[in-house]
Design a protein around this motif. Structure first.
Motif, PDB file in Angstrom:
ATOM      1  N   LYS A 450      -4.380  -7.058   5.027  1.00 33.19           N
ATOM      2  CA  LYS A 450      -4.388  -8.375   4.398  1.00 33.19           C
ATOM      3  C   LYS A 450      -3.136  -9.169   4.763  1.00 33.19           C
ATOM      4  CE  LYS A 450      -8.296  -8.295   2.217  1.00 33.19           C
ATOM      5  NZ  LYS A 450      -9.375  -9.261   2.536  1.00 33.19           N
ATOM      6  N   TRP A 451      -1.994  -8.488   4.794  1.00 32.54           N
ATOM      7  CA  TRP A 451      -0.774  -9.115   5.293  1.00 32.54           C
ATOM      8  C   TRP A 451       0.193  -8.041   5.763  1.00 32.54           C
ATOM      9  CZ3 TRP A 451       3.303  -7.388   2.432  1.00 32.54           C
ATOM     10  CH2 TRP A 451       3.152  -7.195   1.057  1.00 32.54           C
ATOM     11  N   ASP A 452       1.146  -8.469   6.571  1.00 30.18           N
ATOM     12  CA  ASP A 452       2.088  -7.537   7.187  1.00 30.18           C
ATOM     13  C   ASP A 452       3.427  -8.248   7.321  1.00 30.18           C
ATOM     14  OD1 ASP A 452       3.549  -5.797   8.744  1.00 30.18           O
ATOM     15  OD2 ASP A 452       2.002  -5.471  10.243  1.00 30.18           O
ATOM     16  N   GLN A 453       4.431  -7.781   6.589  1.00 33.66           N
ATOM     17  CA  GLN A 453       5.744  -8.411   6.623  1.00 33.66           C
ATOM     18  C   GLN A 453       6.733  -7.481   7.316  1.00 33.66           C
ATOM     19  OE1 GLN A 453       7.000 -11.271   6.898  1.00 33.66           O
ATOM     20  NE2 GLN A 453       6.524 -12.039   4.847  1.00 33.66           N
ATOM     21  N   VAL A 454       7.433  -8.015   8.316  1.00 33.06           N
ATOM     22  CA  VAL A 454       8.307  -7.216   9.170  1.00 33.06           C
ATOM     23  C   VAL A 454       9.761  -7.393   8.753  1.00 33.06           C
ATOM     24  CG1 VAL A 454       9.080  -6.816  11.537  1.00 33.06           C
ATOM     25  CG2 VAL A 454       6.677  -7.377  11.085  1.00 33.06           C
ATOM     26  N   PHE A 455      10.511  -6.273   8.763  1.00 33.36           N
ATOM     27  CA  PHE A 455      11.939  -6.284   8.484  1.00 33.36           C
ATOM     28  C   PHE A 455      12.685  -5.765   9.710  1.00 33.36           C
ATOM     29  CE2 PHE A 455       9.847  -5.853   4.425  1.00 33.36           C
ATOM     30  CZ  PHE A 455      10.559  -6.672   3.582  1.00 33.36           C
ATOM     31  N   GLN A 456      13.962  -6.095   9.792  1.00 33.85           N
ATOM     32  CA  GLN A 456      14.782  -5.620  10.895  1.00 33.85           C
ATOM     33  C   GLN A 456      15.446  -4.284  10.593  1.00 33.85           C
ATOM     34  OE1 GLN A 456      14.820  -7.066  13.961  1.00 33.85           O
ATOM     35  NE2 GLN A 456      13.157  -8.195  12.962  1.00 33.85           N
ATOM     36  N   ALA A 457      15.136  -3.686   9.438  1.00 28.80           N
ATOM     37  CA  ALA A 457      15.639  -2.361   9.071  1.00 28.80           C
ATOM     38  C   ALA A 457      14.463  -1.520   8.594  1.00 28.80           C
ATOM     39  CB  ALA A 457      16.703  -2.468   7.986  1.00 28.80           C
ATOM     40  N   PRO A 458      14.532  -0.197   8.742  1.00 27.75           N
ATOM     41  CA  PRO A 458      13.425   0.673   8.346  1.00 27.75           C
ATOM     42  C   PRO A 458      13.134   0.615   6.852  1.00 27.75           C
ATOM     43  CG  PRO A 458      14.994   1.848   9.743  1.00 27.75           C
ATOM     44  CD  PRO A 458      15.634   0.561   9.369  1.00 27.75           C
ATOM     45  N   ALA A 459      11.864   0.743   6.506  1.00 28.94           N
ATOM     46  CA  ALA A 459      11.431   0.778   5.106  1.00 28.94           C
ATOM     47  C   ALA A 459      11.299   2.232   4.668  1.00 28.94           C
ATOM     48  CB  ALA A 459      10.124   0.022   4.935  1.00 28.94           C
ATOM     49  N   PHE A 460      12.446   2.861   4.368  1.00 31.22           N
ATOM     50  CA  PHE A 460      12.461   4.250   3.925  1.00 31.22           C
ATOM     51  C   PHE A 460      12.220   4.377   2.420  1.00 31.22           C
ATOM     52  CE2 PHE A 460      15.375   5.327   7.678  1.00 31.22           C
ATOM     53  CZ  PHE A 460      14.344   5.913   8.387  1.00 31.22           C
ATOM     54  N   GLY A 461      12.134   3.255   1.689  1.00 31.20           N
ATOM     55  CA  GLY A 461      11.961   3.301   0.246  1.00 31.20           C
ATOM     56  C   GLY A 461      10.526   3.068  -0.176  1.00 31.20           C
ATOM     57  N   ALA A 462      10.125   3.689  -1.285  1.00 32.64           N
ATOM     58  CA  ALA A 462       8.785   3.515  -1.830  1.00 32.64           C
ATOM     59  C   ALA A 462       8.573   2.077  -2.289  1.00 32.64           C
ATOM     60  CB  ALA A 462       8.574   4.462  -3.008  1.00 32.64           C
ATOM     61  N   THR A 463       7.323   1.639  -2.261  1.00 34.86           N
ATOM     62  CA  THR A 463       6.961   0.353  -2.840  1.00 34.86           C
ATOM     63  C   THR A 463       6.577   0.544  -4.310  1.00 34.86           C
ATOM     64  OG1 THR A 463       4.694   0.648  -2.029  1.00 34.86           O
ATOM     65  CG2 THR A 463       6.186  -0.677  -0.681  1.00 34.86           C
ATOM     66  N   THR A 464       6.704  -0.538  -5.084  1.00 34.27           N
ATOM     67  CA  THR A 464       6.272  -0.567  -6.484  1.00 34.27           C
ATOM     68  C   THR A 464       5.678  -1.942  -6.752  1.00 34.27           C
ATOM     69  OG1 THR A 464       8.035   0.945  -7.174  1.00 34.27           O
ATOM     70  CG2 THR A 464       7.016  -0.384  -8.893  1.00 34.27           C
ATOM     71  N   VAL A 465       4.502  -1.986  -7.376  1.00 33.86           N
ATOM     72  CA  VAL A 465       3.864  -3.266  -7.659  1.00 33.86           C
ATOM     73  C   VAL A 465       3.927  -3.541  -9.155  1.00 33.86           C
ATOM     74  CG1 VAL A 465       1.553  -2.189  -7.726  1.00 33.86           C
ATOM     75  CG2 VAL A 465       1.764  -4.663  -7.400  1.00 33.86           C
ATOM     76  N   VAL A 466       4.378  -4.769  -9.493  1.00 35.11           N
ATOM     77  CA  VAL A 466       4.492  -5.216 -10.875  1.00 35.11           C
ATOM     78  C   VAL A 466       3.802  -6.578 -10.966  1.00 35.11           C
ATOM     79  CG1 VAL A 466       6.046  -5.690 -12.798  1.00 35.11           C
ATOM     80  CG2 VAL A 466       6.729  -4.065 -11.008  1.00 35.11           C
ATOM     81  N   ASN A 467       2.649  -6.601 -11.600  1.00 34.40           N
ATOM     82  CA  ASN A 467       1.869  -7.830 -11.693  1.00 34.40           C
ATOM     83  C   ASN A 467       1.610  -8.382 -10.293  1.00 34.40           C
ATOM     84  OD1 ASN A 467       1.727  -7.790 -14.597  1.00 34.40           O
ATOM     85  ND2 ASN A 467       3.885  -8.382 -14.617  1.00 34.40           N
ATOM     86  N   ASP A 468       2.158  -9.561  -9.948  1.00 40.28           N
ATOM     87  CA  ASP A 468       1.916 -10.145  -8.624  1.00 40.28           C
ATOM     88  C   ASP A 468       3.135 -10.030  -7.719  1.00 40.28           C
ATOM     89  OD1 ASP A 468       3.499 -11.937 -10.014  1.00 40.28           O
ATOM     90  OD2 ASP A 468       2.454 -13.728  -9.288  1.00 40.28           O
ATOM     91  N   VAL A 469       3.981  -9.021  -7.976  1.00 35.68           N
ATOM     92  CA  VAL A 469       5.194  -8.815  -7.197  1.00 35.68           C
ATOM     93  C   VAL A 469       5.221  -7.381  -6.668  1.00 35.68           C
ATOM     94  CG1 VAL A 469       7.717  -8.718  -7.284  1.00 35.68           C
ATOM     95  CG2 VAL A 469       6.508 -10.516  -8.522  1.00 35.68           C
ATOM     96  N   VAL A 470       5.632  -7.210  -5.406  1.00 31.16           N
ATOM     97  CA  VAL A 470       5.814  -5.887  -4.811  1.00 31.16           C
ATOM     98  C   VAL A 470       7.298  -5.703  -4.528  1.00 31.16           C
ATOM     99  CG1 VAL A 470       5.270  -4.355  -2.890  1.00 31.16           C
ATOM    100  CG2 VAL A 470       3.535  -5.943  -3.751  1.00 31.16           C
ATOM    101  N   PHE A 471       7.889  -4.655  -5.116  1.00 31.74           N
ATOM    102  CA  PHE A 471       9.287  -4.339  -4.848  1.00 31.74           C
ATOM    103  C   PHE A 471       9.376  -3.322  -3.715  1.00 31.74           C
ATOM    104  CE2 PHE A 471       9.627  -6.006  -9.152  1.00 31.74           C
ATOM    105  CZ  PHE A 471      10.770  -6.782  -9.066  1.00 31.74           C
ATOM    106  N   ALA A 472      10.358  -3.524  -2.840  1.00 28.36           N
ATOM    107  CA  ALA A 472      10.571  -2.624  -1.708  1.00 28.36           C
ATOM    108  C   ALA A 472      12.051  -2.633  -1.367  1.00 28.36           C
ATOM    109  CB  ALA A 472       9.736  -3.061  -0.503  1.00 28.36           C
ATOM    110  N   THR A 473      12.487  -1.581  -0.682  1.00 27.69           N
ATOM    111  CA  THR A 473      13.862  -1.533  -0.186  1.00 27.69           C
ATOM    112  C   THR A 473      13.849  -1.258   1.306  1.00 27.69           C
ATOM    113  OG1 THR A 473      14.088   0.839  -0.595  1.00 27.69           O
ATOM    114  CG2 THR A 473      14.731  -0.636  -2.380  1.00 27.69           C
TER     115      THR A 473
END
Length: 533
Positions: A450-473
């Motif tokens: 559905k969508w794909d967001q790219v970062f310049q650093a690795p996503a080694f952290g778990a995602t968490t979804v809260v209502n309409d927000v996704v937290f990531a590190t």
């Protein structure tokens, strides 16, 4: 998405520190201190301070490692995309553990207004959610490589050191029991336990802080009585002869990284690590010492949680030669209205499987791939001429889906690491120089991106979804809130050190860890962000 990465050289140097941890998933061979040596220290208020009477933690209640028994990492509460920009630092808590992999790699548990946290020396703390004050601390001093962590239930805090499972009194931190699980000094433990209906589930892994993937070692899943620590049953993730009666002292593998998921019908689901030696050794290149598919490695497995009896398994990568663990905690959800389980791992492939039958429903590669997804099958068939020396493979040993996913029942939010590795038939020749990350949202029913967001650093952290927000590190020490609809960044903050773990969310508070000092001046710490500060 904008470039939030630190200089590439710094990121790569720091990756060396965690590379072995993420590729091998072992633990320390240090023995835990005895109950009489470990400390259980009440919090002392600073001189001249006033007691906090606004909120009194209860030191009761339950908390699961992925927010619920289905491992969804989906949380309710007041935080939304409309107010997430109001998150401000409320308190910080220093992380002082010393491990060759940093100070911290777990995700805290919140229950009854208390944050329960385990560092990379296996030490456990209970922290006041509102103030950040330490309520008690249990010291083990057993260095681990993570991902470790604890689970809370039945008035107890369950966790593990590098060698043993344990139960602590939830109110005081006093050790109630400890059960040594490793069979020898070359095995370890580095997972968050599962806890359900009076049983605690802990798996060993084939390695530890001193040596990874040691020959002749394996991962065994144990079910323990939560009251006593007594062994109830075990499941061998790499069965007794380790795929070859001749090479049992060479072959190795299996084990769990994360807590299982549990359904209401008594089933439990978990992913299993990779086989070894990988890709092989000089005498047995491309895994020749371990013929066949190497069950139950790289498999999604369903057992009866009470008895340990197998219900079914689905092996994603037979005869893995590239260290592609299927290690993530499975997510229980529904696909087109029917019970299903979604799983992923370092192969960079997300799968949905029918929960009753184990039948594959859909499969979706995410991140970078370059045509090697089925090389293990070539080795099984003896087609070694099609496997070339010095080949660069995506995903590499630091690539794919390394951290836990989250799902709100409509989409599954997948953290991705893009990193390659170069292999010969007998050894890995190192990781590639490109290390980027992505958060990919997949349709639960179809696996469609559905969508794909790219970062310049690795996503080694778990995602968490809260209502309409996704937290990531990301590994460069950034914590993000993304729109669950579009993936756009709606809030971000810089942590005090690099990060390879996800966040915990409780009500109006987000707790994130900068657990790895990768540059001068960085000071690892937990940071609590709260609406309004």
């Amino acid at each position: 998405m904008r470039d939030n990465g630190k200089p590439a050289l710094l990121a790569l140097a720091a990756l060396v520190v965690v590379a072995m941890a993420l590729s091998a998933c072992g633990s320390s061979s240090d023995k835990p201190t005895s109950a009489t040596d470990a400390t259980s220290t009440p919090n002392a208020a600073p001189p001249g301070s006033k007691p906090d009477t606004a909120a009194k933690p209860t030191l009761t209640g339950s908390g699961y490692s992925n927010n619920d028994l289905s491992n969804t990492r989906s949380v309710g509460g007041p935080i939304t995309s409309a107010n997430v920009t109001q998150l401000k630092p409320a308190w910080t808590h220093p992380l002082t553990a010393k491990s060759q992999y940093g100070s911290y790699a777990s995700i805290p548990i919140v229950a009854g207004g208390v944050v329960y946290s385990q560092d990379l020396e296996s030490n456990v703390e209970a922290i006041n959610l509102r103030t950040g004050d330490v309520l008690w601390k249990k010291t083990y001093g057993s260095p681990d490589q993570g991902p470790n962590g604890i689970v809370v239930g039945g008035g107890r805090v369950f966790g593990a050191t590098a060698t043993s499972a344990f139960a602590l009194d939830q109110k005081t931190g006093k050790e109630i029991w400890s059960a040594k699980l490793i069979r020898n000094d070359e095995e370890g433990i580095d997972m968050t336990p599962g806890y359900h209906h009076g049983l605690v589930y802990v798996s060993t892994v084939p390695g530890n802080n001193t040596k990874f993937y040691n020959e002749g070692t394996k991962g065994i899943l144990w079910a323990l009585n939560a009251k006593t620590g007594k062994r109830v049953w075990s499941f061998d993730t790499a069965p007794t002869k380790t795929w070859s009666a001749k090479n049992t002292k060479i072959n190795l593998g299996g084990g769990l990284w994360h807590a299982p998921a549990f359904d209401a019908q008594g089933g439990m689901y978990f992913g299993v690590g990779n086989p070894g030696p990988w890709p092989g050794n000089p005498d047995y290149p491309w895994g020749k010492s371990r013929p066949g598919p190497n069950l139950y490695t790289n498999s999604l497995v369903k057992l009866d949680a009470k008895t340990g009896k197998m219900k079914w398994y689905y092996q994603l990568t037979p005869h893995d030669i590239y260290d592609w663990d299927l290690q993530d905690p499975p997510i229980l959800t529904k696909v087109k209205g029917k019970p299903a389980v979604i799983e992923a791992g370092k192969s960079g492939i997300v799968i949905a499987v029918d929960r009753k039958s184990g039948k594959l429903l859909w499969k979706r590669p995410v991140g970078q791939h370059n045509g090697h997804d089925h090389d293990g099958l070539l080795a099984v068939k003896g087609q070694y001429s099609k496997l070339h020396e010095g080949v660069e493979v995506y995903p590499g040993i630091l690539g794919g889906v390394i951290a836990p996913m989250a799902s709100d029942g409509k989409l599954v939010y997948v953290p991705v690491v893009n990193n390659s590795a170069t292999f010969s038939g007998s050894a890995s020749q190192g990781s590639g120089q490109s290390n980027t990350g992505e958060i990919v949202a997949l349709d639960v029913n179809t696996g469609k991106i559905k969508w794909d967001q790219v970062f310049q650093a690795p996503a080694f952290g778990a995602t968490t979804v809260v209502n309409d927000v996704v937290f990531a590190t990301t590994f460069d020490g950034q914590v993000y809130a993304l729109s669950a609809k579009t993936g756009d960044t709606v809030w971000s903050a810089a942590l005090p050190a690099n990060s390879n773990t996800g966040v915990a969310v409780s009500g109006n508070t987000v707790i994130a860890a900068g657990g790895l000092a990768a540059a001068q001046g960085q000071a690892p710490a937990l940071v609590a962000y709260r609406l309004g500060g």
